[in-house]
Scaffold this motif. Structure first.
Motif, PDB file in Angstrom:
ATOM      1  N   ASP A  45     113.558   8.228  19.634  1.00  0.00           N
ATOM      2  CA  ASP A  45     114.285   9.217  18.844  1.00  0.00           C
ATOM      3  C   ASP A  45     114.466  10.501  19.656  1.00  0.00           C
ATOM      4  O   ASP A  45     113.889  10.702  20.727  1.00  0.00           O
ATOM      5  N   THR A  46     115.290  11.405  19.131  1.00  0.00           N
ATOM      6  CA  THR A  46     115.639  12.634  19.842  1.00  0.00           C
ATOM      7  C   THR A  46     114.417  13.530  20.058  1.00  0.00           C
ATOM      8  O   THR A  46     114.293  14.179  21.107  1.00  0.00           O
ATOM      9  N   TRP A  47     113.515  13.570  19.086  1.00  0.00           N
ATOM     10  CA  TRP A  47     112.347  14.433  19.200  1.00  0.00           C
ATOM     11  C   TRP A  47     111.440  13.999  20.353  1.00  0.00           C
ATOM     12  O   TRP A  47     110.915  14.835  21.096  1.00  0.00           O
ATOM     13  N   LEU A  48     111.248  12.691  20.527  1.00  0.00           N
ATOM     14  CA  LEU A  48     110.411  12.206  21.617  1.00  0.00           C
ATOM     15  C   LEU A  48     111.039  12.518  22.975  1.00  0.00           C
ATOM     16  O   LEU A  48     110.345  12.904  23.915  1.00  0.00           O
ATOM     17  N   VAL A  49     112.343  12.340  23.078  1.00  0.00           N
ATOM     18  CA  VAL A  49     113.026  12.660  24.333  1.00  0.00           C
ATOM     19  C   VAL A  49     112.922  14.155  24.625  1.00  0.00           C
ATOM     20  O   VAL A  49     112.701  14.575  25.775  1.00  0.00           O
ATOM     21  N   PHE A  50     113.053  14.992  23.583  1.00  0.00           N
ATOM     22  CA  PHE A  50     112.938  16.440  23.758  1.00  0.00           C
ATOM     23  C   PHE A  50     111.530  16.819  24.224  1.00  0.00           C
ATOM     24  O   PHE A  50     111.367  17.642  25.139  1.00  0.00           O
ATOM     25  N   ILE A 136     103.608   6.880  24.097  1.00  0.00           N
ATOM     26  CA  ILE A 136     104.890   6.249  23.751  1.00  0.00           C
ATOM     27  C   ILE A 136     104.806   4.751  23.961  1.00  0.00           C
ATOM     28  O   ILE A 136     105.253   3.951  23.135  1.00  0.00           O
ATOM     29  N   ILE A 137     104.207   4.345  25.065  1.00  0.00           N
ATOM     30  CA  ILE A 137     104.103   2.916  25.361  1.00  0.00           C
ATOM     31  C   ILE A 137     103.147   2.222  24.407  1.00  0.00           C
ATOM     32  O   ILE A 137     103.379   1.095  23.970  1.00  0.00           O
ATOM     33  N   GLN A 138     102.051   2.919  24.047  1.00  0.00           N
ATOM     34  CA  GLN A 138     101.076   2.295  23.164  1.00  0.00           C
ATOM     35  C   GLN A 138     101.583   2.218  21.725  1.00  0.00           C
ATOM     36  O   GLN A 138     101.322   1.262  21.019  1.00  0.00           O
ATOM     37  N   ARG A 139     102.289   3.254  21.288  1.00  0.00           N
ATOM     38  CA  ARG A 139     102.804   3.235  19.927  1.00  0.00           C
ATOM     39  C   ARG A 139     104.041   2.356  19.795  1.00  0.00           C
ATOM     40  O   ARG A 139     104.291   1.774  18.747  1.00  0.00           O
ATOM     41  N   LYS A 140     104.826   2.278  20.861  1.00  0.00           N
ATOM     42  CA  LYS A 140     106.025   1.447  20.866  1.00  0.00           C
ATOM     43  C   LYS A 140     105.918   0.473  22.028  1.00  0.00           C
ATOM     44  O   LYS A 140     106.467   0.694  23.104  1.00  0.00           O
ATOM     45  N   PRO A 141     105.168  -0.596  21.853  1.00  0.00           N
ATOM     46  CA  PRO A 141     104.966  -1.524  22.968  1.00  0.00           C
ATOM     47  C   PRO A 141     106.255  -2.140  23.468  1.00  0.00           C
ATOM     48  O   PRO A 141     106.352  -2.544  24.620  1.00  0.00           O
ATOM     49  N   ALA A 142     107.271  -2.235  22.592  1.00  0.00           N
ATOM     50  CA  ALA A 142     108.538  -2.815  23.033  1.00  0.00           C
ATOM     51  C   ALA A 142     109.232  -1.941  24.063  1.00  0.00           C
ATOM     52  O   ALA A 142     110.167  -2.383  24.729  1.00  0.00           O
ATOM     53  N   MET A 143     108.796  -0.680  24.204  1.00  0.00           N
ATOM     54  CA  MET A 143     109.390   0.202  25.200  1.00  0.00           C
ATOM     55  C   MET A 143     109.178  -0.333  26.601  1.00  0.00           C
ATOM     56  O   MET A 143     109.967  -0.066  27.507  1.00  0.00           O
TER      57      MET A 143
END
Length: 491
Positions: A45-50, A136-143
């Motif tokens: 999402d935009t917030w994570l990229v920011f 980010i990787i742990q919360r969204k493993p599909a990343m």
């Protein structure tokens, strides 16, 4: 504050702010390009990229700030000289030193701010940046896996045809290539479906595969069998694989990993860490020396010497006295034992050489780690002094070249900053490899460019141009005149 000081300071700050913002966004775009593989196609999402860019941006300030001061100084003082404002100041009895007074105070204050920024803000931002990538990787493993292409994670190459589910954890059409480091054989795993399971407290990503096949190359000792390329095939209903994600949170080489650790420490923490590292190094050095000195030598048991019987074996050489050293040491040993003596000596030399070389490598790694911490400590002060240095290069240079705007000043600024950055990088790399002291490696660019700043300031304050073109062109003009006079006489 006088009107003139206010005018000069306002002109510089406006130019500096605009240049800093432009350069800052250029370097941010470069950072996006470096991490495009982690950001693109990962359903963030935009917030994570920011937040990702927000925590990354402080580390580029040590590059942007000196360059902005250099370019703003050249542009500001170039505009003053080009518009004859300096001529008006000098006609009123105001020298260049007097005109630079307010800016010198401002730059000194900015250098203090730069020091505290490098000491307090950058370490915290670096810590949050690395932890954000990990979370980010742990919360969204599909990343960690992108659709339709192979994704290298450790010794695995994973490809999925399609991802589904709320966080992309449901996989369809999974293909995995597994190869051990340095091995030629490869294992291929294909499954119809898969499921990604992760835990925020663990660096392991669990991949559950369903309804698949397992292909594995068989390494045969027989060359004729190897030409047939044999392999084993098996099927499975469910298989669980654990993938280590720590490789995604580290860089490609060990030096960068150490640098990241150093960047997360301030001056007091670096000083404390350096004391601990130095104590550990001294202790390990003493241990290495003690192991080499006290290591047991190879034990050689000579063949028992038979008793001397007169008239039978009285030709045996007598024992060598302690106070005499023969030239041929093997002459004191029985012939049957000489080969064993040489083998024992060779083994002792080889083992000692191995102990010495391994000890040297271990101590060298310790020294490199200590040097990296010293470099991180000096960098806090280098960025502060770089602001002052770039100002005393840019302001006199702008007054000399008498050009403002974005043309010639950019050429000079980029050229000087490339030289500064190249020398700084060269010195740091050399110091990391223990080629030069860390102090010299960190301050090398400052030592090289400080004479240039002094020279430019001297020539600008004394109304001397950068280069006297008359001294360069006069010999050519004289030779040209002599040549034409000779031709005219012949005519």
């Amino acid at each position: 504050m006088k009107i003139l000081d206010r005018y000069i300071l306002t002109s510089f700050i406006q130019t500096f702010a605009s240049v800093f913002i432009i350069l800052f966004f250029i370097f941010i775009l470069q950072g996006i390009w470096l991490f495009i593989a982690e950001l693109a196609g990962k359903d963030l999402d935009t917030w994570l990229v920011f937040k990702f860019l927000l925590f990354y941006s402080p580390k580029i300030v040590p590059l942007v700030l000196p360059l902005s001061i250099l370019l703003a100084s050249i542009m500001t003082f170039g505009n003053f000289a080009e518009n004859y404002e300096f001529a008006a100041m000098k006609s009123s009895g105001i020298s260049l030193n007097r005109a630079m007074r307010s800016l010198i105070i401002f730059i000194c204050g900015l250098s203090v701010v730069a020091y505290f920024f490098a000491n307090d803000v950058i370490p915290k931002a670096e810590y949050k940046f690395l932890n954000l990538r990990k979370n980010i990787i742990q919360r969204k493993p599909a990343m960690a896996i992108v659709e339709g292409q192979f994704n290298a994670i450790g010794s695995f190459n994973i490809k999925v045809d399609k991802k589904g589910g709320e966080n992309g954890e449901k996989l369809t059409g999974v293909t995995i290539h597994k190869r051990k480091p340095g091995a030629v054989d490869v294992t291929i795993i294909r499954s119809k479906t898969g499921l990604l399971v992760s835990n925020e407290k663990s660096n392991l990503l669990q991949l559950e595969l369903y309804d698949g096949f397992y292909y594995e190359d068989i390494a045969s000792k027989n060359p004729a069998e190897r030409q047939k390329q044999p392999f084993a095939k098996s099927s499975f209903t469910k298989q669980v694989m654990n993938i280590d994600l720590t490789i995604l949170n580290s860089n490609d080489d060990d030096e960068e990993q150490v640098a990241h650790t150093n960047n997360m420490l301030n001056v007091s923490e670096l000083s404390y860490t350096l004391d601990s590292l130095q104590a550990t190094y001294d202790k390990e050095a003493k241990s290495v020396v003690a192991n080499i000195v006290q290591r047991p030598n190879g034990v050689f048991i000579p063949t028992p010497t038979p008793a001397i019987v007169p008239g039978v074996n009285d030709t045996i050489k007598p024992a060598v006295k302690k106070d005499s050293i023969p030239q041929d040491l093997l002459s004191v040993v029985e012939k049957v034992d000489r080969i064993r003596v040489l083998e024992a000596a060779s083994n002792n030399i080889s083992s000692t050489d191995y102990e010495v070389s391994s000890g040297q490598k271990a101590l060298l790694e310790r020294i490199k780690n200590i040097n990296n911490h010293w470099l991180a400590l000096y960098d806090k002060f280098v960025i502060a002094f770089a602001c002052i240095l770039m100002f005393f290069i840019g302001a006199p240079l702008g007054a000399i070249i008498r050009k403002g705007g974005l043309g010639l000043p950019i050429v000079f600024a980029v050229l000087i900053f490339i030289i500064f950055h190249f020398i700084n990088t060269f010195g740091r790399k050399l110091a990391q490899e223990n080629g030069i002291p860390p102090f010299l490696g960190s301050w090398m660019s400052t030592f090289v460019l400080s004479p240039l700043a002094i020279l430019l300031t001297y020539r600008a304050t004394n109304d001397i141009g950068l280069i006297s073109m008359d001294n360069i062109l006069m010999p050519f003009q004289k030779a040209f005149n002599k040549l034409f006079k000779t031709k005219n006489k012949e005519a």
